[in-house]
Design an enzyme around this catalytic site. Structure first.
Site, mmCIF file in Angstrom:
data_model
loop_
_atom_site.group_PDB
_atom_site.id
_atom_site.type_symbol
_atom_site.label_atom_id
_atom_site.label_comp_id
_atom_site.label_asym_id
_atom_site.label_seq_id
_atom_site.Cartn_x
_atom_site.Cartn_y
_atom_site.Cartn_z
ATOM 1 N N THR A 68 38.713 75.935 58.795
ATOM 2 C CA THR A 68 39.773 76.292 58.269
ATOM 3 C C THR A 68 41.139 75.750 58.943
ATOM 4 O OG1 THR A 68 41.358 78.001 57.672
ATOM 5 C CG2 THR A 68 39.807 78.424 58.900
ATOM 6 N N TYR A 116 40.257 86.757 61.394
ATOM 7 C CA TYR A 116 39.767 85.759 60.487
ATOM 8 C C TYR A 116 39.622 84.470 61.447
ATOM 9 C CZ TYR A 116 39.168 82.260 57.058
ATOM 10 O OH TYR A 116 38.802 80.855 56.180
ATOM 11 N N LYS A 121 36.769 82.332 62.763
ATOM 12 C CA LYS A 121 36.346 80.968 62.618
ATOM 13 C C LYS A 121 36.433 79.874 63.480
ATOM 14 C CE LYS A 121 35.462 79.606 58.993
ATOM 15 N NZ LYS A 121 34.367 79.473 58.173
#
Ligand code: NAD
Ligand code: TYD
Length: 344
Positions: free
Chosen positions: A123, A147, A151
């Site tokens: 991302t 998050y 990632k």
């Protein structure tokens, strides 16, 4: 070609599987998905019942499930992840487990299987908040939420397998996706469906945070190009160059749904809320000839139309355990929120 799509029952994964099924008729498709709250087997029911794909329920953190799913596959595309920033603030453990430990488990299975390509879906949030300019693939990572930190851990591990053992890994970093089948916890589907239900639209902070909005079909087409033509060891940004504030996104949704502006509520901000993400996409354009083809206005019109015509899909989700999540996340903040009609 035999391809394993993990997390294929989720938003982007199911759109990607649909594209593969219709545009690559000779490919054999296997899906591995744990079916968390975000995964819906129904999203692919037609393809499963017609025998177009093999669906396996399983966890990428489980070495046996990962090992047998990877077995015999040329390519693995790993979409499987915990994906919602707000949930990561409530419970980071689930994110570290799937987005880091799960990636390691799947990578080890892939390394043993000797497949041709492992594509780790990452991302733009790994770059952290970018106040000016655009992030390039060689920029330092500065993730700021549980998050995005998880990632970042997952993609760094994936690249470590390339550098250490020559495992053919590619990483892609996409910007915010929107489109059909997105779970209604995310901004676009939450606001679209709340408009249809006449419920308030909870805008965080001042509503001026900016994201680059990428239509999911454009993202999937970029991933197909990566699967077919990317060189192992490369990292690719995938963005649309469609930068809009949350207030602007909200205005577009109100216009397309015809909902009343009085629904908008300014509420307490998300802790650590990244102000802006923006990507430089010259590498994927130059290397693979990909560029986005769906403008924001068109993508949003298609998305609103999809949610209008697929009411049963999201009503079932919103009437289930989603309600508890929604109340815990929003009830108090909405009660203290204020109207912002003048800004729209
Ligand atoms: P999603 O939350 O809609 O779907 C995630 C899927 O993964 C679900 O089907 C879920 O059941 C499955 N899953 C979760 N944990 C699993 C596990 N341990 N084992 C097997 N399956 C598991 O997510 P999405 O929005 O489709 O995102 C897909 C990928 O793309 C993620 O890796 C995400 O980080 C990345 N990404 C998303 C966006 C976006 O805007 N949505 C942008 C950039 C990157
Ligand atoms: P989101 O869809 O959660 O994606 P991400 O946090 O991964 O970018 O949020 C997109 C933007 O919308 C982000 O700036 C947070 C904001 N937002 C709201 O203002 N209200 C909401 O209810 C949600 C879910 C998000």
């Amino acid at each position: 070609m035999r391809i394993l799509v993990t997390g294929g029952a989720g938003f982007i994964g199911s759109n990607f599987v649909r594209m593969l099924a219709s545009e690559r008729p000779g490919w054999s498709i296997r899906v591995l998905d744990k079916l968390t709250y975000a995964g819906r087997r129904d999203n692919l029911a037609d393809l499963e019942s017609s025998g177009r794909l093999e669906f396996r329920v399983g966890d990428i953190c489980d070495p046996a499930a990962s090992g047998s799913a990877v077995d015999g596959c040329d390519v693995v595309v790993n979409f499987a992840a915990e994906t919602h920033v707000d949930r990561s603030i409530d419970d980071p453990a689930a994110f570290v487990r799937t987005d880091v430990e799960g990636v390691r488990t799947l990578l080890e299975a892939f390394r043993a299987s000797g497949g041709r390509l492992f594509l780790q879906i990452s991302t733009d949030e790994v770059y952290g908040s970018v106040e000016t300019g655009r992030s390039s693939e060689d920029d330092p990572l500065a993730p700021r939420s549980p998050y995005s930190a998880s990632k970042a851990g997952g993609e760094l591990l994936a690249m470590s397998f390339f550098h250490t053992w020559g495992v053919p890994v590619v990483v892609t970093r996409a910007s915010n996706n929107y489109g059909p089948y997105q779970y209604p916890e995310k901004l676009v589907p939450l606001f679209v469906t709340n408009c249809f239900e006449g419920l308030p639209l909870p805008l965080y902070g001042d509503g001026l945070n900016r994201r680059d909005w990428l239509y999911v079909e454009d993202h999937c087409r970029a991933l197909l190009a990566v699967v077919e033509r990317a060189t192992p060891g490369r990292i690719y940004n995938i963005g649309a160059g469609e930068e809009h504030t949350n207030l602007e996104v909200t205005g577009t949704i109100l216009e397309l749904t015809g909902a009343d502006r009085s629904l908008v509520r300014m509420i307490d901000d998300r802790p650590g809320h990244d102000r802006r993400y923006a990507l430089d996409i010259s590498r994927i354009s130059f290397d693979l000839g990909w560029s986005p083809s769906i403008r924001f206005e068109e993508g949003m019109a298609r998305t609103v139309e999809w949610y209008r015509s697929n009411r049963a899909w999201w009503e079932e989700i919103k009437s289930g355990r989603f309600r508890e999540y929604y109340m815990a996340m929003y009830a108090d903040r909405l009660a203290a929120g204020k109207s912002v009609e003048a800004d729209l």
